[in-house]
Design a protein around this motif. Structure first.
Motif, mmCIF file in Angstrom:
data_model
loop_
_atom_site.group_PDB
_atom_site.id
_atom_site.type_symbol
_atom_site.label_atom_id
_atom_site.label_comp_id
_atom_site.label_asym_id
_atom_site.label_seq_id
_atom_site.Cartn_x
_atom_site.Cartn_y
_atom_site.Cartn_z
ATOM 1 N N GLU A 28 0.833 -1.207 0.000
ATOM 2 C CA GLU A 28 0.000 0.000 0.000
ATOM 3 C C GLU A 28 0.870 1.260 0.000
ATOM 4 O O GLU A 28 0.606 2.219 -0.741
ATOM 5 C CB GLU A 28 -0.922 -0.013 1.219
ATOM 6 C CG GLU A 28 -1.901 1.145 1.269
ATOM 7 C CD GLU A 28 -2.843 1.061 2.463
ATOM 8 O OE1 GLU A 28 -3.732 1.925 2.557
ATOM 9 O OE2 GLU A 28 -2.682 0.147 3.294
ATOM 10 N N GLU A 29 1.908 1.252 0.801
ATOM 11 C CA GLU A 29 2.811 2.407 0.875
ATOM 12 C C GLU A 29 3.494 2.667 -0.465
ATOM 13 O O GLU A 29 3.579 3.818 -0.930
ATOM 14 C CB GLU A 29 3.857 2.154 1.959
ATOM 15 C CG GLU A 29 4.903 3.246 2.084
ATOM 16 C CD GLU A 29 5.998 2.889 3.075
ATOM 17 O OE1 GLU A 29 7.044 3.559 3.065
ATOM 18 O OE2 GLU A 29 5.813 1.926 3.855
ATOM 19 N N VAL A 30 3.966 1.601 -1.100
ATOM 20 C CA VAL A 30 4.657 1.732 -2.385
ATOM 21 C C VAL A 30 3.714 2.282 -3.455
ATOM 22 O O VAL A 30 4.090 3.163 -4.243
ATOM 23 C CB VAL A 30 5.239 0.362 -2.806
ATOM 24 C CG1 VAL A 30 5.690 0.389 -4.258
ATOM 25 C CG2 VAL A 30 6.401 -0.021 -1.902
ATOM 26 N N LEU A 31 2.485 1.778 -3.482
ATOM 27 C CA LEU A 31 1.510 2.264 -4.462
ATOM 28 C C LEU A 31 1.154 3.725 -4.213
ATOM 29 O O LEU A 31 1.081 4.530 -5.158
ATOM 30 C CB LEU A 31 0.249 1.402 -4.414
ATOM 31 C CG LEU A 31 0.348 -0.005 -5.007
ATOM 32 C CD1 LEU A 31 -0.925 -0.792 -4.717
ATOM 33 C CD2 LEU A 31 0.593 0.043 -6.512
ATOM 34 N N ALA A 44 -4.333 7.890 -1.876
ATOM 35 C CA ALA A 44 -4.365 6.794 -0.896
ATOM 36 C C ALA A 44 -5.259 5.696 -1.456
ATOM 37 O O ALA A 44 -6.451 5.915 -1.679
ATOM 38 C CB ALA A 44 -4.891 7.278 0.449
ATOM 39 N N VAL A 45 -4.684 4.535 -1.713
ATOM 40 C CA VAL A 45 -5.454 3.439 -2.292
ATOM 41 C C VAL A 45 -6.252 2.717 -1.208
ATOM 42 O O VAL A 45 -5.898 2.734 -0.026
ATOM 43 C CB VAL A 45 -4.544 2.427 -3.024
ATOM 44 C CG1 VAL A 45 -3.796 3.098 -4.158
ATOM 45 C CG2 VAL A 45 -3.584 1.752 -2.054
ATOM 46 N N VAL A 61 -6.826 -6.310 -5.691
ATOM 47 C CA VAL A 61 -7.561 -5.188 -6.287
ATOM 48 C C VAL A 61 -7.520 -3.993 -5.348
ATOM 49 O O VAL A 61 -7.632 -4.144 -4.126
ATOM 50 C CB VAL A 61 -9.018 -5.592 -6.589
ATOM 51 C CG1 VAL A 61 -9.842 -4.387 -7.031
ATOM 52 C CG2 VAL A 61 -9.052 -6.669 -7.672
ATOM 53 N N ALA A 62 -7.351 -2.820 -5.921
ATOM 54 C CA ALA A 62 -7.361 -1.581 -5.142
ATOM 55 C C ALA A 62 -8.021 -0.486 -5.964
ATOM 56 O O ALA A 62 -8.072 -0.561 -7.203
ATOM 57 C CB ALA A 62 -5.942 -1.173 -4.759
#
Length: 351
Positions: A28-31, A44-45, A61-62
């Motif tokens: 999540e952080e990398v995305l 923020a995904v 999925v995000a």
């Protein structure tokens, strides 16, 4: 503002799972970082499956919201140029503004891979769990069959809170061995509890070693006790294969096992806002969770009114089940659905 859906594949070896953590790098952080740099705005995904540290994915999925004018289907190509090699977005597309990856009906599929031979293979060490002891995949397959269907999987999860609803539906569970001695446990279901797939894998391995008979699986389910099942298998053998979202609402949902049986008719949910729940039978200790869960599912699927029929005669107006209270349904046409569930949360004016 538009909402964009991402399908994300990653090697989880070097990450502390999906969800943001204060003590390690996560997917999540990398995305978030790469999207913020690409789109020149804070992003923020929201992820569908919050996989654990070391777990891999071929199709998590995000979604995220953006005001950037870049076409949604082009974002994946530009984004991949900014991501590390062990994370790749397979596709990107625009979805409705209220589409949420954890609030849609879907089928999740996981695979747990076990390398079952005398000597480990270095090239497989990051993506399989190595087991030196010979496993009987036939016995594992027999045991797996008992877990298919709708059950209370409390014995097969790590509880995060004591009142957590632990009923899930497993649509399929297979066990196969390849010629190179990789045993693959493939499981598809409506959703999974914390550590559920890894505990199922650990329990099936216990069966494969001869430490537990396949016929003991119903007793393990009935125990509703984590200590009754096998160990939690290591994370590195687990891969989220993908998520298949429901394109059309199923007109009917049936749930049946030794503890309960019900039918939820959703055929009028979209057009008239009505759903009809018939509880054919249910053990008393499961009645509260069944009503709370199934009525909420119908409501989430678009039913404004959920009419309830009870073959055992246990239900009555005024009873509460989670956020829903049963009231007397108006009009003779509703028989045998003489009760209707009202959402007290919505009626109180809350969002």
């Amino acid at each position: 503002m538009k909402r964009v859906k991402l399908t994300v594949a990653y090697d989880g070896t070097n990450y502390c799972g999906w969800q943001l953590q204060p003590n390690g790098v996560t997917i999540e952080e990398v995305l978030n970082k790469a999207l913020t740099e690409l789109l020149k705005e804070p992003v923020a995904v929201i992820g569908a499956s919050r996989t654990d540290s070391g777990v891999h994915s071929l199709g998590n999925v995000a979604v995220f919201d953006t005001e950037n004018r870049m076409p949604a289907d082009k974002i994946c190509f530009a984004l991949n140029q900014r991501l590390p090699e062990d994370v790749r977005v397979q596709s990107s597309e625009e979805v409705p503004a209220r589409w949420h990856p954890r609030k849609q009906n879907c089928v999740k599929t996981y695979e747990y891979r076990i390398l079952n031979r005398k000597i480990n293979v270095p090239t497989l060490r990051l993506y399989t769990h190595f087991c030196y002891f010979e496993l009987d995949e036939g016995k594992m397959r027999e045991a797996a069959a008992y877990l298919v269907g709708e059950h209370d999987f409390r014995s097969f999860c790590t509880l995060r809170k004591q009142d957590e609803d632990t009923v899930r539906t497993v649509y399929s569970l297979t066990v196969d061995r390849t010629p190179d001695d990789v045993i693959t446990i493939r499981i598809s279901g409506s959703g999974f509890l914390y550590n559920m797939v890894r505990i199922i894998a650990g329990t099936l391995m216990k069966v494969g070693m001869g430490m537990c008979a396949p016929e003991e699986m119903p007793a393990i389910l009935a125990a509703r006790d984590r200590q009754a099942a096998g160990p939690t298998a290591p994370a590195k053998g687990l891969t989220l294969v993908g998520m298949e979202y429901e394109k059309e609402l199923r007109p009917e949902i049936r749930g049946s096992n030794e503890d309960w049986e019900y039918v939820l008719d959703q055929s009028q949910a979209a057009e008239l806002g009505n759903a009809y729940l018939t509880v054919e039978r249910c053990r008393e200790e499961y009645l509260y969770s069944l009503l709370s869960r199934v009525i909420h599912q119908a409501s989430r699927n678009g039913a404004a009114r959920v009419f309830v029929a009870d073959r055992q005669g246990w239900l009555a107006a005024g009873q509460s089940y989670g956020r829903y209270v049963l009231e007397t349904a108006e009009g003779p046409d509703n028989a045998p659905w003489r009760l209707v569930a009202r959402d007290t949360f919505s009626s109180a004016g809350n969002p």
